[in-house]
Design a protein around this motif. Structure first.
Motif, mmCIF file in Angstrom:
data_model
loop_
_atom_site.group_PDB
_atom_site.id
_atom_site.type_symbol
_atom_site.label_atom_id
_atom_site.label_comp_id
_atom_site.label_asym_id
_atom_site.label_seq_id
_atom_site.Cartn_x
_atom_site.Cartn_y
_atom_site.Cartn_z
ATOM 1 N N LYS A 1 154.270 59.932 37.265
ATOM 2 C CA LYS A 1 154.038 60.836 36.133
ATOM 3 C C LYS A 1 152.676 61.493 36.298
ATOM 4 O O LYS A 1 151.666 60.818 36.455
ATOM 5 C CB LYS A 1 154.095 60.042 34.835
ATOM 6 C CG LYS A 1 153.668 60.821 33.592
ATOM 7 C CD LYS A 1 153.633 59.904 32.374
ATOM 8 C CE LYS A 1 153.026 60.595 31.155
ATOM 9 N NZ LYS A 1 152.935 59.696 29.993
ATOM 10 N N ASP B 1 147.551 65.247 28.007
ATOM 11 C CA ASP B 1 148.643 65.066 27.060
ATOM 12 C C ASP B 1 148.111 65.141 25.639
ATOM 13 O O ASP B 1 147.556 64.172 25.113
ATOM 14 C CB ASP B 1 149.340 63.717 27.294
ATOM 15 C CG ASP B 1 150.507 63.523 26.342
ATOM 16 O OD1 ASP B 1 151.017 64.526 25.806
ATOM 17 O OD2 ASP B 1 150.917 62.363 26.152
ATOM 18 N N GLY C 1 156.458 62.201 29.402
ATOM 19 C CA GLY C 1 156.392 61.686 30.764
ATOM 20 C C GLY C 1 157.760 61.400 31.335
ATOM 21 O O GLY C 1 158.048 61.683 32.503
ATOM 22 N N ARG C 2 158.619 60.845 30.499
ATOM 23 C CA ARG C 2 159.988 60.550 30.949
ATOM 24 C C ARG C 2 160.755 61.818 31.270
ATOM 25 O O ARG C 2 161.667 61.818 32.104
ATOM 26 C CB ARG C 2 160.703 59.719 29.886
ATOM 27 C CG ARG C 2 160.858 60.397 28.543
ATOM 28 C CD ARG C 2 161.143 59.419 27.404
ATOM 29 N NE ARG C 2 159.976 58.591 27.114
ATOM 30 C CZ ARG C 2 159.970 57.634 26.193
ATOM 31 N NH1 ARG C 2 161.060 57.379 25.479
ATOM 32 N NH2 ARG C 2 158.877 56.924 25.980
ATOM 33 N N LEU D 1 159.713 63.007 34.784
ATOM 34 C CA LEU D 1 160.241 62.093 35.792
ATOM 35 C C LEU D 1 161.736 62.287 35.999
ATOM 36 O O LEU D 1 162.249 62.042 37.099
ATOM 37 C CB LEU D 1 159.950 60.645 35.390
ATOM 38 C CG LEU D 1 158.480 60.226 35.464
ATOM 39 C CD1 LEU D 1 158.302 58.820 34.909
ATOM 40 C CD2 LEU D 1 157.944 60.296 36.891
ATOM 41 N N ASN E 1 159.378 54.415 40.125
ATOM 42 C CA ASN E 1 158.586 55.264 39.232
ATOM 43 C C ASN E 1 157.347 54.517 38.771
ATOM 44 O O ASN E 1 157.366 53.301 38.603
ATOM 45 C CB ASN E 1 159.404 55.670 38.008
ATOM 46 C CG ASN E 1 160.559 56.582 38.340
ATOM 47 O OD1 ASN E 1 161.702 56.306 38.008
ATOM 48 N ND2 ASN E 1 160.283 57.682 39.020
ATOM 49 N N ALA F 1 154.159 55.175 35.837
ATOM 50 C CA ALA F 1 153.764 56.097 34.775
ATOM 51 C C ALA F 1 153.001 55.383 33.674
ATOM 52 O O ALA F 1 153.280 54.225 33.350
ATOM 53 C CB ALA F 1 155.013 56.749 34.163
ATOM 54 N N LEU G 1 153.448 55.318 30.504
ATOM 55 C CA LEU G 1 154.571 55.826 29.733
ATOM 56 C C LEU G 1 154.495 55.525 28.243
ATOM 57 O O LEU G 1 154.723 56.400 27.419
ATOM 58 C CB LEU G 1 155.892 55.293 30.298
ATOM 59 C CG LEU G 1 157.089 56.161 29.915
ATOM 60 C CD1 LEU G 1 157.126 57.439 30.735
ATOM 61 C CD2 LEU G 1 158.399 55.412 30.054
ATOM 62 N N ILE H 1 164.551 56.884 31.774
ATOM 63 C CA ILE H 1 164.260 57.298 33.149
ATOM 64 C C ILE H 1 165.390 56.885 34.088
ATOM 65 O O ILE H 1 165.836 57.658 34.943
ATOM 66 C CB ILE H 1 162.923 56.699 33.607
ATOM 67 C CG1 ILE H 1 161.781 57.220 32.743
ATOM 68 C CG2 ILE H 1 162.652 57.027 35.074
ATOM 69 C CD1 ILE H 1 160.475 56.491 32.946
#
Length: 523
Positions: free
Chosen positions: A290, A295, A375-376, A379, A397, A399, A401, A476
């Motif tokens: 990510k 953000d 973020g998801r 991805l 992955n 991240a 998250l 994800i």
């Protein structure tokens, strides 16, 4: 047709690179993203210690080791021994004893490694020494209870521990230590070869991740992240770089990655760095990070408190790039693809609205009910693209998250979610070996019900309270084929540290570089 997009993207990145190297920090100053960080001590290896240096001794018990190559008289050894006895110093892991006024050494620092130190324990000693000596300018000699080439382990820890990020300070800035650190032992050439071939590239990868994540968001954003990554891989053999800009991603139908960034004037990017070492497998392992360079929460705006730390919401992508740097520079016999899904999540008039429906590259649809669960989204497209284009044998992955994982694990572990038992076991083992530990959390079939949408294939956030980290991981995984081994690492609690430890200074930690490097080598 795809090659046309790649060439267009690469040309665009190169054309934008000079502008990406500098951004206005204040109304009157320009600060380049590549501004020199504070100097670090040069690391070297020798059979004999230089004169006038501070002395660090690696201890495994309460007995001062022989210290061949170090000028320490019998009387000085006796004085050190008396101090050890007086302080009841026992050489246990993490223990220290600082002495001054003994012989010609401005300082003698004893650091405990424990009775039978592992490679990681020796690295911890090196990091501890770096932290203890961070404000002292003189040269340093490190010697003691290590043999063969294990001095390289201590040197690696020192390289991690001496990291600092103060390049923007102009007032009351402490001068960095400039004296070199020399590791003295019976096999300096062997130790140097081990450090240069394995540990120095890993330390460089961690440094890259920390630097990218520590930089302010007006310096590192999607375009400049790409530019800095290109520089990191300049003249590194076995590496190819692919960049998709927004135009290319739109033509490929990658609506979720582009959608997250459409509220920002800084366009999204998908960056892929492929490294293939000698005698490596045909199918790569994909590390997908990510890369939200800032953000704000989008239209689902975050509270103001702590929002400045959201410059580090690209830590997953930064650590992916750091791991590939390590593997490529050390010429590891592995085949990996590092992916950075890069966007800036901002709340302007063109931003996605809660309730919007977006479509991924494969045609799957998402009801975007929370713009702060972005973020998801990036991805999803990144996973589908790397799966279709590179056909990896596994996807991991990484991240920052969810806040939920912080509530579950605090800053002691990263959360691990996996559908493949063998991959999960390898990740847990890699975490233990690297010192970046994981704790496995559930992926239950009932989570699918919580993420169902009435108008699309899936929604990006569930309503009400629930296992937020697991629900995010389920989302994800929805975009990874069931036949592909897949795991997700939620590093939201470990990507940043409020206090320094031996290997991790305060600030962005670079978590994941050491873990992914170890995982890739474990096949």
């Amino acid at each position: 047709m795809r090659m046309k997009y790649l060439l267009l993207s690469a040309c665009l990145s190169l054309a934008l690179a000079p502008a990406a190297l500098a951004q206005t920090v204040t109304g009157s100053g320009i600060v380049p993203a590549t501004a020199a960080n504070s100097a670090e001590r040069a690391i070297g290896f020798a059979a004999n210690a230089p004169a006038g240096a501070a002395l660090v001794v690696v201890m495994t018990d309460a007995v001062l080791p022989p210290l061949d190559g170090v000028a320490l008289s019998a009387a000085e050894r006796q004085a050190v021994g008396a101090a050890i006895a007086s302080a009841s110093f026992d050489g246990k892991a993490g223990s220290t004893l600082s002495l001054r006024g003994i012989g010609a050494h401005p300082r003698i620092l004893l650091v405990g490694a424990g009775a039978t130190p592992s490679s990681l324990a020796l690295a911890e000693v090196g990091g501890k020494a770096a932290q203890e000596l961070k404000d002292e300018a003189q040269p340093v000699t490190i010697a003691g209870a290590f043999g063969d080439t294990s001095a390289a382990d201590v040197a690696y820890g020192f390289a991690l521990g001496q990291y600092r990020f103060d390049r923007y300070k102009t007032v009351d800035k402490k001068a960095p230590p400039t004296g070199a650190v020399t590791f003295v032992g019976a096999d300096p050439s062997g130790a140097e070869a081990a450090f240069t071939g394995r540990w120095k590239p890993l330390a460089e990868g961690v440094r890259l991740s920390r630097d990218l994540a520590n930089e302010p968001a007006n310096v590192i954003y999607p375009e400049s992240f790409v530019a800095e990554t290109r520089k990191a891989f300049a003249r590194v053999a076995g590496v190819s770089i692919e960049v998709l800009d927004e135009a290319a991603m739109r033509k490929l139908g990658m609506g979720t990655l582009v959608g997250v960034g459409q509220g920002s004037p800084r366009g999204s990017r998908l960056l892929l760095v492929r490294y293939r070492g000698a005698d490596s497998p045909d199918a790569p392992t994909a590390f997908v990070g990510k890369g939200i360079t800032f953000d704000s929460g989008g239209l689902s705006l975050k509270p103001g408190a702590g929002m400045g730390n959201m410059k580090g919401d690209m830590s997953g992508a930064a650590s992916v790039m750091g791991a590939i740097v390590s593997l490529a520079k050390s010429r590891a016999p592995v085949h990996v693809v590092g992916v950075a899904a890069l966007a800036e999540n901002m709340p302007d008039g063109n931003a996605q609205r809660p309730g919007d429906v977006t479509r991924t590259m494969s045609g799957k649809t998402i009801e975007m009910v929370n713009a702060d669960a972005e973020g998801r989204l990036v991805l999803a497209d990144a996973n589908e693209y790397v799966a279709k284009t590179y056909k990896p044998k596994a996807i991991v992955n990484i991240a920052t998250l969810t806040g939920a994982v912080v509530g579950a694990l605090d800053n002691s572990y990263a959360g691990l979610f996996a559908r493949d038992e063998a991959l999960a076991a390898r990740l847990i083992a890699a975490g233990a070996a690297s010192g970046e530990e994981l704790w496995r959390l559930p992926l239950h079939k009932d989570y699918a019900e919580r993420m169902k949408s009435d108008i699309a294939d899936i929604r990006n956030s569930a309503t009400g309270q629930g296992p937020g980290a697991s629900l995010g991981a389920h989302f994800i995984g929805f975009f990874v084929d069931e036949g592909t081994p897949w795991a997700h690492l939620d590093i939201a609690g470990v990507n940043r540290s409020e206090k320094a430890t031996s290997l991790v200074p305060k600030g962005m930690t670079g978590f994941g570089v050491r873990l992914l490097d170890q995982l890739a080598r474990s096949e």
